[in-house]
Design a protein around this motif. Structure first.
Motif, PDB file in Angstrom:
ATOM      1  N   SER A  71       0.852  -1.187   0.000  1.00 12.02           N
ATOM      2  CA  SER A  71       0.000   0.000   0.000  1.00 12.02           C
ATOM      3  C   SER A  71       0.892   1.242   0.000  1.00 12.02           C
ATOM      4  N   THR A  72       0.282   2.384  -0.236  1.00 12.40           N
ATOM      5  CA  THR A  72       1.029   3.642  -0.207  1.00 12.40           C
ATOM      6  C   THR A  72       1.686   3.850   1.149  1.00 12.40           C
ATOM      7  N   ALA A  73       0.955   3.575   2.209  1.00 13.14           N
ATOM      8  CA  ALA A  73       1.508   3.747   3.566  1.00 13.14           C
ATOM      9  C   ALA A  73       2.698   2.819   3.793  1.00 13.14           C
ATOM     10  N   GLU A  74       2.585   1.572   3.345  1.00 11.73           N
ATOM     11  CA  GLU A  74       3.690   0.632   3.495  1.00 11.73           C
ATOM     12  C   GLU A  74       4.902   1.067   2.679  1.00 11.73           C
ATOM     13  N   LEU A  75       4.635   1.564   1.481  1.00 13.52           N
ATOM     14  CA  LEU A  75       5.722   2.043   0.632  1.00 13.52           C
ATOM     15  C   LEU A  75       6.428   3.227   1.285  1.00 13.52           C
ATOM     16  N   LEU A  76       5.661   4.151   1.790  1.00 11.94           N
ATOM     17  CA  LEU A  76       6.255   5.317   2.446  1.00 11.94           C
ATOM     18  C   LEU A  76       7.050   4.924   3.683  1.00 11.94           C
ATOM     19  N   SER A  77       6.570   3.949   4.417  1.00  9.72           N
ATOM     20  CA  SER A  77       7.289   3.537   5.628  1.00  9.72           C
ATOM     21  C   SER A  77       8.607   2.844   5.290  1.00  9.72           C
ATOM     22  N   ALA A  78       8.738   2.326   4.068  1.00  7.38           N
ATOM     23  CA  ALA A  78       9.976   1.675   3.648  1.00  7.38           C
ATOM     24  C   ALA A  78      11.020   2.675   3.163  1.00  7.38           C
ATOM     25  N   LEU A  79      10.634   3.925   3.047  1.00  2.00           N
ATOM     26  CA  LEU A  79      11.556   4.953   2.566  1.00  2.00           C
ATOM     27  C   LEU A  79      12.384   5.513   3.713  1.00  2.00           C
ATOM     28  N   PRO A  80      13.612   5.918   3.417  1.00  2.00           N
ATOM     29  CA  PRO A  80      14.368   6.643   4.430  1.00  2.00           C
ATOM     30  C   PRO A  80      13.630   7.937   4.783  1.00  2.00           C
ATOM     31  N   ASP A  81      13.725   8.347   6.026  1.00  2.00           N
ATOM     32  CA  ASP A  81      13.006   9.541   6.486  1.00  2.00           C
ATOM     33  C   ASP A  81      13.243  10.744   5.587  1.00  2.00           C
ATOM     34  N   SER A  82      14.462  10.899   5.116  1.00  2.00           N
ATOM     35  CA  SER A  82      14.796  12.067   4.300  1.00  2.00           C
ATOM     36  C   SER A  82      14.041  12.086   2.970  1.00  2.00           C
ATOM     37  N   LEU A  83      13.624  10.922   2.485  1.00  4.14           N
ATOM     38  CA  LEU A  83      12.950  10.854   1.182  1.00  4.14           C
ATOM     39  C   LEU A  83      11.434  10.743   1.296  1.00  4.14           C
ATOM     40  N   ARG A  84      10.971  10.401   2.476  1.00  4.61           N
ATOM     41  CA  ARG A  84       9.527  10.192   2.673  1.00  4.61           C
ATOM     42  C   ARG A  84       8.729  11.449   2.317  1.00  4.61           C
ATOM     43  N   GLU A  85       9.175  12.593   2.798  1.00  5.13           N
ATOM     44  CA  GLU A  85       8.440  13.845   2.519  1.00  5.13           C
ATOM     45  C   GLU A  85       8.481  14.206   1.046  1.00  5.13           C
ATOM     46  N   GLU A  86       9.546  13.817   0.382  1.00  2.00           N
ATOM     47  CA  GLU A  86       9.687  14.130  -1.036  1.00  2.00           C
ATOM     48  C   GLU A  86       8.766  13.271  -1.910  1.00  2.00           C
ATOM     49  N   LEU A  87       8.611  12.001  -1.560  1.00  2.00           N
ATOM     50  CA  LEU A  87       7.821  11.089  -2.380  1.00  2.00           C
ATOM     51  C   LEU A  87       6.342  11.063  -1.999  1.00  2.00           C
ATOM     52  N   ALA A  88       6.026  11.446  -0.777  1.00  2.00           N
ATOM     53  CA  ALA A  88       4.629  11.393  -0.312  1.00  2.00           C
ATOM     54  C   ALA A  88       3.676  12.190  -1.202  1.00  2.00           C
ATOM     55  N   PRO A  89       3.988  13.450  -1.580  1.00  7.42           N
ATOM     56  CA  PRO A  89       3.046  14.181  -2.438  1.00  7.42           C
ATOM     57  C   PRO A  89       2.867  13.536  -3.816  1.00  7.42           C
ATOM     58  N   VAL A  90       3.921  12.951  -4.344  1.00  8.67           N
ATOM     59  CA  VAL A  90       3.838  12.294  -5.648  1.00  8.67           C
ATOM     60  C   VAL A  90       2.916  11.074  -5.546  1.00  8.67           C
ATOM     61  N   LEU A  91       3.076  10.286  -4.490  1.00 11.25           N
ATOM     62  CA  LEU A  91       2.223   9.116  -4.294  1.00 11.25           C
ATOM     63  C   LEU A  91       0.770   9.519  -4.053  1.00 11.25           C
ATOM     64  N   THR A  92       0.563  10.581  -3.317  1.00  8.38           N
ATOM     65  CA  THR A  92      -0.794  11.071  -3.060  1.00  8.38           C
ATOM     66  C   THR A  92      -1.460  11.498  -4.362  1.00  8.38           C
ATOM     67  N   GLU A  93      -0.737  12.234  -5.181  1.00 11.39           N
ATOM     68  CA  GLU A  93      -1.280  12.694  -6.461  1.00 11.39           C
ATOM     69  C   GLU A  93      -1.526  11.513  -7.400  1.00 11.39           C
ATOM     70  N   LEU A  94      -0.621  10.553  -7.394  1.00 11.23           N
ATOM     71  CA  LEU A  94      -0.788   9.373  -8.235  1.00 11.23           C
ATOM     72  C   LEU A  94      -2.022   8.582  -7.808  1.00 11.23           C
ATOM     73  N   THR A  95      -2.217   8.424  -6.520  1.00  9.60           N
ATOM     74  CA  THR A  95      -3.393   7.714  -6.005  1.00  9.60           C
ATOM     75  C   THR A  95      -4.673   8.441  -6.394  1.00  9.60           C
ATOM     76  N   ARG A  96      -4.671   9.765  -6.270  1.00  9.79           N
ATOM     77  CA  ARG A  96      -5.835  10.569  -6.643  1.00  9.79           C
ATOM     78  C   ARG A  96      -6.126  10.433  -8.138  1.00  9.79           C
ATOM     79  N   SER A  97      -5.088  10.496  -8.946  1.00 15.26           N
ATOM     80  CA  SER A  97      -5.269  10.384 -10.395  1.00 15.26           C
ATOM     81  C   SER A  97      -5.765   8.998 -10.797  1.00 15.26           C
ATOM     82  N   LEU A  98      -5.236   7.970 -10.161  1.00 16.85           N
ATOM     83  CA  LEU A  98      -5.706   6.612 -10.456  1.00 16.85           C
ATOM     84  C   LEU A  98      -7.176   6.448 -10.098  1.00 16.85           C
ATOM     85  N   ARG A  99      -7.572   7.011  -8.974  1.00 15.76           N
ATOM     86  CA  ARG A  99      -8.983   6.933  -8.558  1.00 15.76           C
ATOM     87  C   ARG A  99      -9.865   7.696  -9.546  1.00 15.76           C
ATOM     88  N   ARG A 100      -9.420   8.872  -9.964  1.00 18.47           N
ATOM     89  CA  ARG A 100     -10.190   9.671 -10.927  1.00 18.47           C
ATOM     90  C   ARG A 100     -10.311   8.933 -12.257  1.00 18.47           C
TER      91      ARG A 100
END
Length: 146
Positions: free
Chosen positions: A80-109
């Motif tokens: 899941s997105t949450a599991e993927l984010l938790s596997a990221l190093p802390d320094s990269l989590r904030e960078e990838l989170a908005p991209v994953l959020t937007e991707l999830t929103r676009s997939l749902r749309r």
């Protein structure tokens, strides 16, 4: 599932996801236009839009295949997105989170637009079958279903 994703792998994921986003947005717009053309009973426009969507669909399939291969390579398939984010190093989590959020929103749309277009086209096909069988379809009845 506690595999950590390296900075290089996170960068590759982010680049792939950012390439997917505009393709998904294009497909969303096309599916919404397809739904409108079907609802307005405009088969010529519908045919043109379906043809217009082919390159974007091919691009999406290619990028999705790359995503699947990268997910398998990184052992993150099915996460899941949450599991993927938790596997990221802390320094990269904030960078990838908005991209994953937007991707999830676009997939749902995209999924919603595609389901809507398919439902409307199915209704139009049912109307066509009724017409072919000689059964009149009251205008008010047809409009309510769409």
């Amino acid at each position: 599932m506690d595999t950590k994703i390296t900075a290089d792998a996170a960068q590759r994921l982010q680049q792939l996801y950012q390439r997917l986003l505009p393709v998904l947005e294009e497909l969303c717009v096309l599916e919404e236009r397809i739904a409108l053309a079907a609802a307005d009973d405009r088969p010529e426009t519908l045919e043109k839009l379906v043809t217009e969507a082919q390159p974007a669909l091919l691009s999406f399939r290619g990028l999705e295949k790359k995503r699947e291969m990268l997910s398998q390579e990184l052992s993150i398939q099915g996460r899941s997105t949450a599991e993927l984010l938790s596997a990221l190093p802390d320094s990269l989590r904030e960078e990838l989170a908005p991209v994953l959020t937007e991707l999830t929103r676009s997939l749902r749309r995209f999924r919603d637009a595609k389901e809507n277009a398919e439902r409307i086209m199915q209704l139009r096909l049912n109307d066509l079958n009724l017409r072919l069988e000689g059964i009149p379809i009251p205008q008010s009845h047809r409009d309510r279903r769409v």
